[in-house]
Structure formats: C-alpha cells, structure tokens
Design a protein around this motif. Structure first.
Motif, PDB file in Angstrom:
ATOM      1  N   GLY A 117       0.814  -1.201   0.000  1.00  0.00           N
ATOM      2  CA  GLY A 117       0.000   0.000   0.000  1.00  0.00           C
ATOM      3  C   GLY A 117       0.846   1.248   0.000  1.00  0.00           C
ATOM      4  N   ARG A 118       0.204   2.318   0.232  1.00  0.00           N
ATOM      5  CA  ARG A 118       0.834   3.634   0.238  1.00  0.00           C
ATOM      6  C   ARG A 118       0.834   4.148   1.667  1.00  0.00           C
ATOM      7  N   VAL A 119       1.943   4.695   2.102  1.00  0.00           N
ATOM      8  CA  VAL A 119       2.048   5.271   3.439  1.00  0.00           C
ATOM      9  C   VAL A 119       2.345   6.749   3.281  1.00  0.00           C
ATOM     10  N   GLU A 120       1.598   7.561   3.977  1.00  0.00           N
ATOM     11  CA  GLU A 120       1.800   9.002   3.924  1.00  0.00           C
ATOM     12  C   GLU A 120       1.973   9.501   5.355  1.00  0.00           C
ATOM     13  N   VAL A 121       3.033  10.265   5.566  1.00  0.00           N
ATOM     14  CA  VAL A 121       3.359  10.768   6.897  1.00  0.00           C
ATOM     15  C   VAL A 121       3.687  12.243   6.784  1.00  0.00           C
ATOM     16  N   ARG A 122       3.193  13.024   7.709  1.00  0.00           N
ATOM     17  CA  ARG A 122       3.579  14.428   7.821  1.00  0.00           C
ATOM     18  C   ARG A 122       4.503  14.512   9.027  1.00  0.00           C
ATOM     19  N   ALA A 123       5.768  14.889   8.787  1.00  0.00           N
ATOM     20  CA  ALA A 123       6.750  14.902   9.871  1.00  0.00           C
ATOM     21  C   ALA A 123       7.736  16.041   9.693  1.00  0.00           C
ATOM     22  N   ARG A 124       8.291  16.476  10.787  1.00  0.00           N
ATOM     23  CA  ARG A 124       9.363  17.467  10.780  1.00  0.00           C
ATOM     24  C   ARG A 124      10.524  16.878  11.568  1.00  0.00           C
ATOM     25  N   PHE A 125      11.705  16.902  10.971  1.00  0.00           N
ATOM     26  CA  PHE A 125      12.892  16.360  11.604  1.00  0.00           C
ATOM     27  C   PHE A 125      13.833  17.495  11.986  1.00  0.00           C
ATOM     28  N   PRO A 126      14.641  17.269  13.021  1.00  0.00           N
ATOM     29  CA  PRO A 126      15.660  18.271  13.358  1.00  0.00           C
ATOM     30  C   PRO A 126      16.690  18.369  12.229  1.00  0.00           C
ATOM     31  N   ASP A 127      17.587  19.298  12.367  1.00  0.00           N
ATOM     32  CA  ASP A 127      18.677  19.491  11.415  1.00  0.00           C
ATOM     33  C   ASP A 127      19.357  18.148  11.131  1.00  0.00           C
ATOM     34  N   GLN A 128      19.573  17.831   9.872  1.00  0.00           N
ATOM     35  CA  GLN A 128      20.156  16.543   9.484  1.00  0.00           C
ATOM     36  C   GLN A 128      21.595  16.359   9.956  1.00  0.00           C
ATOM     37  N   SER A 129      22.241  17.423  10.405  1.00  0.00           N
ATOM     38  CA  SER A 129      23.612  17.275  10.908  1.00  0.00           C
ATOM     39  C   SER A 129      23.609  16.712  12.332  1.00  0.00           C
ATOM     40  N   CYS A 130      22.458  16.618  12.944  1.00  0.00           N
ATOM     41  CA  CYS A 130      22.345  16.074  14.296  1.00  0.00           C
ATOM     42  C   CYS A 130      22.639  14.576  14.272  1.00  0.00           C
ATOM     43  N   PRO A 131      23.586  14.084  15.077  1.00  0.00           N
ATOM     44  CA  PRO A 131      23.909  12.651  15.065  1.00  0.00           C
ATOM     45  C   PRO A 131      22.694  11.794  15.408  1.00  0.00           C
ATOM     46  N   GLY A 132      22.530  10.690  14.704  1.00  0.00           N
ATOM     47  CA  GLY A 132      21.493   9.734  15.021  1.00  0.00           C
ATOM     48  C   GLY A 132      20.158   9.989  14.362  1.00  0.00           C
ATOM     49  N   ILE A 133      20.006  11.074  13.610  1.00  0.00           N
ATOM     50  CA  ILE A 133      18.738  11.388  12.967  1.00  0.00           C
ATOM     51  C   ILE A 133      18.501  10.444  11.796  1.00  0.00           C
TER      52      ILE A 133
END
Length: 136
Positions: A117-133
């Motif tokens: 199926g199709r999965v749709e998510v609305r998300a906000r992530f911290p800065d990608q330079s943050c370790p472990g993201i």
C-alpha cells in the motif's frame, strides 16, 4: 474521527490514520515502548534494541496540538562518549543514566500491520547534521 478531506486520494482506500487530536496517544492504535518491552532486533540477544545508544521512555512521547512529539534528550549534556558503555558489547544496562540519550519509541505492533500500500506521513525532523537522525 475522520481524516481531513484533503487526506483522501481517489483510487486509494484509507486503512489506518491518526490525527493526534487528543492529549495522549491512542493506545488502541499505538504501543509506546520502554526498554523492558522493546522488540528484539535479532542483532544481538543481549541488546534488546540492537545496541542502540538510547533508553526508551514512553514519557518522551507527547501528543499536543494535533501532533506527536517524539522527544530525544541527552542524559548528561557535557558527558564524553567514553562515559558510557559504547565499546562493551553485551553490557547489560538497567537505567536511563547508563545511556547517552533518552527518547520515544512507538509502534503499531498488535494493532495494525499492512503488507502493501501507500504510506503518507507528515513529519518534521531536526537538522540533518544532528547525530542519530533517521532517515538520512
């Protein structure tokens, strides 16, 4: 609660949704995990979370304003990585203080699964330079 009209896509059948419209997780949909109940990753029998360098605490999963905040925090902000058991495979840790991070883990195990199926998510992530993201 029905999803918003703009979430419906012609030709697709909506099988699951959560709009986080309350003030806590809907436990009929989500299972918050703590270290003692984590799913074994298969990587190492002694590391229930595959050797993750974080303690999982359901209190770090906060629902507010139509959003799920999956918080992560450092246990000791000024600590050196050498202060933790990073280099000792199989070390059994029993408290949050023994990990560099505390975070949230939720899943739908036991309440929902879907193969295709199709999965749709609305998300906000911290800065990608943050370790472990994840994802990178």
């Amino acid at each position: 609660v029905d999803p918003p009209a703009d979430a419906r896509v012609p030709g697709w059948e909506l099988t699951w949704h959560d709009e986080f419209d309350g003030d806590r997780l809907d436990l009929t949909k989500w299972t918050p995990r703590g270290n003692s109940s984590g799913i074994h990753s298969g990587l190492d029998e002694r590391a229930p979370h595959g050797g993750a360098q974080q303690w999982y605490d359901p209190r770090e999963c906060v629902v507010s304003g139509g959003k799920l905040a999956m918080r992560t925090r450092r246990t000791r902000p000024n600590a050196s990585p050498d202060d933790f058991f990073f280099h000792e495979p199989g070390t059994v840790r029993t408290s949050e203080a023994e990990y560099p991070f505390v975070s949230c883990w939720v899943d739908t195990s036991g309440s929902f699964s879907q193969t295709y199926g199709r999965v749709e998510v609305r998300a906000r992530f911290p800065d990608q330079s943050c370790p472990g993201i994840r994802p990178r």
